[in-house]
Scaffold this active site. Structure first.
Site, mmCIF file in Angstrom:
data_model
loop_
_atom_site.group_PDB
_atom_site.id
_atom_site.type_symbol
_atom_site.label_atom_id
_atom_site.label_comp_id
_atom_site.label_asym_id
_atom_site.label_seq_id
_atom_site.Cartn_x
_atom_site.Cartn_y
_atom_site.Cartn_z
ATOM 1 N N ARG A 84 0.330 10.375 -0.017
ATOM 2 C CA ARG A 84 0.593 11.435 0.957
ATOM 3 C C ARG A 84 1.760 12.306 0.559
ATOM 4 O O ARG A 84 2.081 13.250 1.264
ATOM 5 C CB ARG A 84 0.940 10.823 2.322
ATOM 6 C CG ARG A 84 -0.259 10.279 3.002
ATOM 7 C CD ARG A 84 0.107 9.720 4.347
ATOM 8 N NE ARG A 84 -0.848 8.681 4.629
ATOM 9 C CZ ARG A 84 -0.862 7.957 5.721
ATOM 10 N NH1 ARG A 84 0.038 8.147 6.647
ATOM 11 N NH2 ARG A 84 -1.781 7.032 5.876
ATOM 12 N N GLU A 132 0.850 -1.200 0.000
ATOM 13 C CA GLU A 132 0.000 0.000 0.000
ATOM 14 C C GLU A 132 0.884 1.248 0.000
ATOM 15 O O GLU A 132 1.487 1.596 1.018
ATOM 16 C CB GLU A 132 -0.910 -0.002 1.235
ATOM 17 C CG GLU A 132 -1.750 1.264 1.343
ATOM 18 C CD GLU A 132 -2.482 1.391 2.686
ATOM 19 O OE1 GLU A 132 -2.722 0.366 3.353
ATOM 20 O OE2 GLU A 132 -2.797 2.533 3.062
ATOM 21 N N LYS A 149 -10.919 -1.780 6.570
ATOM 22 C CA LYS A 149 -9.769 -1.363 7.376
ATOM 23 C C LYS A 149 -10.305 -0.695 8.643
ATOM 24 O O LYS A 149 -11.176 0.177 8.571
ATOM 25 C CB LYS A 149 -8.952 -0.377 6.548
ATOM 26 C CG LYS A 149 -7.985 0.488 7.323
ATOM 27 C CD LYS A 149 -7.108 1.286 6.388
ATOM 28 C CE LYS A 149 -6.483 2.472 7.084
ATOM 29 N NZ LYS A 149 -5.299 2.989 6.402
HETATM 30 C C1 3PG Z 1 -2.267 4.445 7.988
HETATM 31 O O1 3PG Z 1 -2.284 5.373 7.258
HETATM 32 O O2 3PG Z 1 -2.882 3.399 7.756
HETATM 33 C C2 3PG Z 1 -1.540 4.633 9.262
HETATM 34 O O3 3PG Z 1 -1.022 5.926 9.321
HETATM 35 C C3 3PG Z 1 -0.462 3.683 9.524
HETATM 36 O O4 3PG Z 1 -0.316 3.781 10.867
HETATM 37 P P1 3PG Z 1 1.053 3.458 11.602
HETATM 38 O O5 3PG Z 1 2.066 4.454 11.087
HETATM 39 O O6 3PG Z 1 0.731 3.671 13.058
HETATM 40 O O7 3PG Z 1 1.442 2.043 11.270
#
Ligand code: 3PG
Length: 218
Positions: free
Chosen positions: A54, A50, A138
């Protein structure tokens, strides 16, 4: 690790969630990082990737991985609008992950024939996604929104839904999530730390992926 061609080209949301115990959530700052990073994850046994929309280079990164690493199945994360989904599809994304759910994003992905893992954090959001036919969701942000206790509570009324908890999931707590019957996999950014990407420390990323790939599911 040969991937059935149909799954590689057009996976369902269930196939995206079932392929490995962890979906890496990837934030790339430079196009040059994309291909070696994808190869490093593949070498560790993780192929559903994924790449979050961003950073300004995210779509170019998806395009590079789709072209140059065909054994990987690259998806787009942080998809918030129908336009994001269309841009991701054009770049070669094979699936989409969204931090929340709107009917517009759901419809766009269906029209594009792209699997969608919609983000949900409440019962109403689960019901909205289910109304539109989405049952592989999710759970975001998982730790902040209730963690394993929330998933246990949801397994009553929503026991026909499978979740990919993401947000605050780490190598240390992933096992507690994966042991739950309504968790198909988890998502997290710990497989691709920013400093490893910048330093080109692909060995570290392969090690993190291979440790994640053998996590046990319940
Ligand atoms: C996402 O976008 O799914 C999360 O920001 C990932 O979260 P994490 O950095 O706490 O793993």
């Amino acid at each position: 690790m040969a991937l059935n061609n149909e799954i590689a080209q057009r996976p369902t949301a269930q196939q995206v969630m079932q392929d490995a115990p962890v979906i890496p959530v990837i934030v790339l700052g430079a196009v040059e990082e994309a291909v070696p990073m994808a190869r490093a994850l593949l070498a560790g046994g993780i192929r559903m990737l994924e790449v979050t929309l961003r950073t300004p280079v995210a779509l170019a990164c998806i395009e590079a991985i789709a072209k140059e690493v065909p054994e990987a199945v690259v998806g787009a994360g942080t998809v918030r609008t129908a336009a994001d989904a269309q841009a991701a599809a054009l770049a070669g994304a094979r699936f989409v992950v969204s931090p929340g759910y709107t009917h517009a994003v759901g419809k766009a992905c269906r029209d594009l024939g792209l699997a969608l893992l919609p983000g949900v954090g409440t019962g109403s959001e689960i019901m909205m996604a289910q109304e539109d036919g989405y049952t592989a969701l999710k759970f975001f942000p998982a730790m902040q929104a209730g963690g394993t206790a929330m998933l246990k509570a949801w397994n009553g009324p929503f026991n026909d839904v499978k979740f990919c908890p993401t947000g605050g999931v780490t190598a240390q707590n992933a096992g507690e999530f994966l042991a739950l019957p309504n968790v198909a996999c988890v998502g997290g950014s710990w497989l691709t730390p920013g400093d490893a990407l910048v330093a080109g420390d692909w060995t570290r990323i392969t090690r993190l992926a291979s440790e994640a790939a053998v996590l046990r599911r319940g």
